[in-house]
Structures are given as structure tokens and as C-alpha cells.
Design a protein around this motif. Structure first.
Motif: not given
Length: 337
Positions: A12-22, A253-262
Motif C-alpha cells: 500500500x502507498x505511504x499516504x494510505x498507511x499514514x492517514x489510516x493511522x492518523x 489493513x494498510x499497516x501491520x497489527x503492531x503498527x496499529x497498536x503502536x
């Protein structure tokens, strides 16, 4: 590759990863504040009924969206419970223990003790999703957990019941995050199917449990139902419960489970800093403040390495990566090297 192993096949693109995290961090922050208002400020007696309201809103919203063809996911059949298991059990455990710990602990200490979810998630990702992690990410996770231990050591308002709830909540959250990531790869379910069938399967049993324990009766006779401010906060919590669940699935979906937790941990530390100045239930100490600062530093370092990497979750670190291999022998036992 084993059929039980989940593998990310789409970058997935970096923007999808970042904005889904935000999006997840913002949703989690809002619902923490609203839940704290409902359960502590208004003293609503039933965290279980609050969870039921959040599940009910999820079912109604996604069912309406499916009927209007706004979203698509598999119709219910006999295969759905098998596809979704054990997420419903983990989901209800996460929901109930989370709301209970929110009620029992001060907001800053709640956010500090939630950091142990990160370590649990990393361990489960190794064993269930067969992931490996670069050393720098492992060190940043250790810093987050160490900061949490330092901060918790100065807790002057120790509550054994609250600590028990929060540690169970950590375990349920970690398992739920990892299995959510795994189930997103299940054919026919997708993001919306995982959300809908999770809530649908557990809302009725949870309602029955609430009725049998007397929890529902306490909620019904609660005297503040006549106050418009309470009703608004209660409905906000129910809707934000759906938003939070969606944001978790989207971030996973866009990141790892660990990233979501962090990401959730960083949000929690931010809440703890705010709780120092507002809320009135924080007992300040320099030890606790130091622990919070270490947590925040570790979380920011993790985020920097994760979102600045071109291949997060990949095995591109070579000699710098901490590789933990998990295989299965003929008897199904886990072997590590």
C-alpha cells in the motif's frame, strides 16, 4: 506456505498507511474522552450496556450501507462463523475489559498500562503471522514498555481490580489486532464483513449476559436518562464506537497489527499528557512524567522508522534485522530458532 499463515501480498502507498493511522489515532482519542465522560463524569453504571450500544450502531450502519450497495460483503451462511472465529470472542473481551478499566483507572494510568499491548502484539505476530522485525523497531518497543513500567511504578492510586481489567484488556487487544489482520485476508469477508459479523454475532449474547447479571437493569433505571447532555454523550459514544472499530480495521489493513497498536500507544501518551492539566484525576509525580516521556520517545521513533521506510513489514534489513523463525513440526508444535 501454510494455509494458516497470513502473508501481505499487496504493497500500500505511504499516504494510505499514514492517514489510516492518523484516522485511528483521532478516533481512539475522541472515544476515550467521551467514554470517560459517560462512565466517570455522569457515573453511568453499565459499561457493558455502553458496549452493546456501540455494537448495535455498527450492525445498523453496516446493514443499511449493504442494502444501499454503499459497501459489499458476504451474505450470512454457515461458513461465516468459522471464517470469523475467534474474533467475536476476542472482540467482546476487548470491549468489556476496556470499558471496565476506563471506569476503574485514572485516564493517565489507563493510557500508561495499555503499553503492554505492544509487546504482546509483537509476540503474537511472530507466532501467528510469522513476521520478523528489524532490531530498531524491537528496541523502540522495549523503550515504550520500559517507560510504561517506570510510569506505573509511581501510581499513587493503585487499584487491583482496575489493573487486572487493563492487563486482560491488553491481551484481548493484542490477540484481536493480530487476528483481525489475519481475517482481512479471508475470502468474502473483507473489512466490512469482519466488522459487521463481529458485532452481529456477539451483540445478542452480550445483551443476555447484561440482563442476567443485573447490569441492564441498572442502566435502565439510571436517573440521568432525562438529561439531554447525557443522552448526547451516550449516543456520541455509540457512534464513535463504530468509527473506532472501522478505523482499527482500516489501519490494520494498510499497516501491520503492531503498527496499529503502536499508533494507539502514541495517542494514549498524548492523552496522558493532557490528563496532567485537565480531568482532575491525575496525581503528578516526576517518575510518572519521566516514564510517559520515554513512552512517547519510543513511539515516535517507531513511527519514524515505520512510515519513512519504503518497505515496511518487509525483510529488507538484511543483517540488521532480528529474525525469529517459527515453523511447525509434524505434530503441529511450534519450533523457534
Amino acid at each position: 506456505m501454510s494455509t494458516n499463515a497470513f502473508q501481505e501480498t499487496v504493497e500500500h502507498s505511504g499516504l494510505h498507511k499514514f492517514f489510516s493511522a492518523v484516522f485511528y489515532a483521532g478516533s481512539s482519542f475522541l472515544i476515550t474522552v467521551v467514554n470517560k465522560t459517560v462512565l466517570t463524569s455522569f457515573r453511568f453504571p453499565s459499561y457493558m450496556c455502553l458496549g452493546i450500544g456501540q455494537m448495535a450502531v455498527t450492525v445498523v450502519v453496516l446493514y443499511a450501507a449493504k442494502k444501499t450497495k454503499t459497501v459489499q460483503f458476504q451474505d450470512f451462511d454457515r461458513s461465516v462463523p468459522l471464517k470469523i472465529f475467534p474474533l467475536p470472542l476476542l472482540y467482546v473481551g476487548n470491549h468489556i475489559t476496556g470499558l471496565a478499566s476506563t471506569k476503574k483507572l485514572s485516564l493517565p494510568m489507563f493510557t500508561v498500562l495499555r503499553k503492554f499491548t505492544i509487546l504482546m502484539t509483537m509476540i503474537l505476530e511472530v507466532y501467528i503471522l510469522r513476521k520478523t522485525f528489524p532490531k530498531r523497531l524491537v528496541y523502540s518497543v522495549v523503550a515504550i514498555v520500559l517507560g510504561a513500567m517506570i510510569a506505573a511504578s509511581s501510581d499513587l492510586a493503585f487499584d487491583m481490580e482496575g489493573y487486572t481489567f487493563i492487563l486482560f484488556n491488553d491481551a484481548f487487544t493484542a490477540a484481536s489486532s493480530v487476528y483481525t489482520k489475519k481475517k482481512l485476508g479471508t475470502e468474502g469477508l473483507g473489512k466490512y464483513g469482519v466488522l459487521f459479523y463481529n458485532a452481529l454475532i456477539i451483540v445478542i449474547p452480550t445483551l443476555l449476559a447484561s440482563a442476567l447479571t443485573g447490569d441492564l437493569h441498572e442502566a435502565v433505571i439510571f436517573e440521568d436518562w432525562v438529561k439531554a447532555t447525557f443522552i448526547i454523550c451516550f449516543l456520541m459514544s455509540c457512534f464513535l464506537g463504530f468509527v473506532l472499530m472501522y478505523s482499527i480495521v482500516l489501519c490494520s489493513y494498510y499497516n501491520s497489527a503492531l503498527t496499529t497498536t503502536v499508533v494507539g500507544a502514541i495517542k494514549n501518551v498524548a492523552v496522558a499528557y493532557i490528563g496532567i492539566f485537565v480531568g482532575g484525576d491525575y496525581l503528578f509525580s516526576w517518575t510518572n512524567f519521566l516514564g510517559l516521556s520515554i513512552c512517547m520517545s519510543g513511539g515516535l521513533v517507531y513511527s519514524y522508522f515505520t512510515f519513512s521506510s519504503k518497505s515496511p513489514g518487509g525483510n529488507t534489513e538484511g543483517a540488521h534485522e532480528l529474525k525469529i523463525h517459527v515453523t511447525e513440526d509434524s505434530n503441529g508444535k511450534h519450533l523457534t530458532s
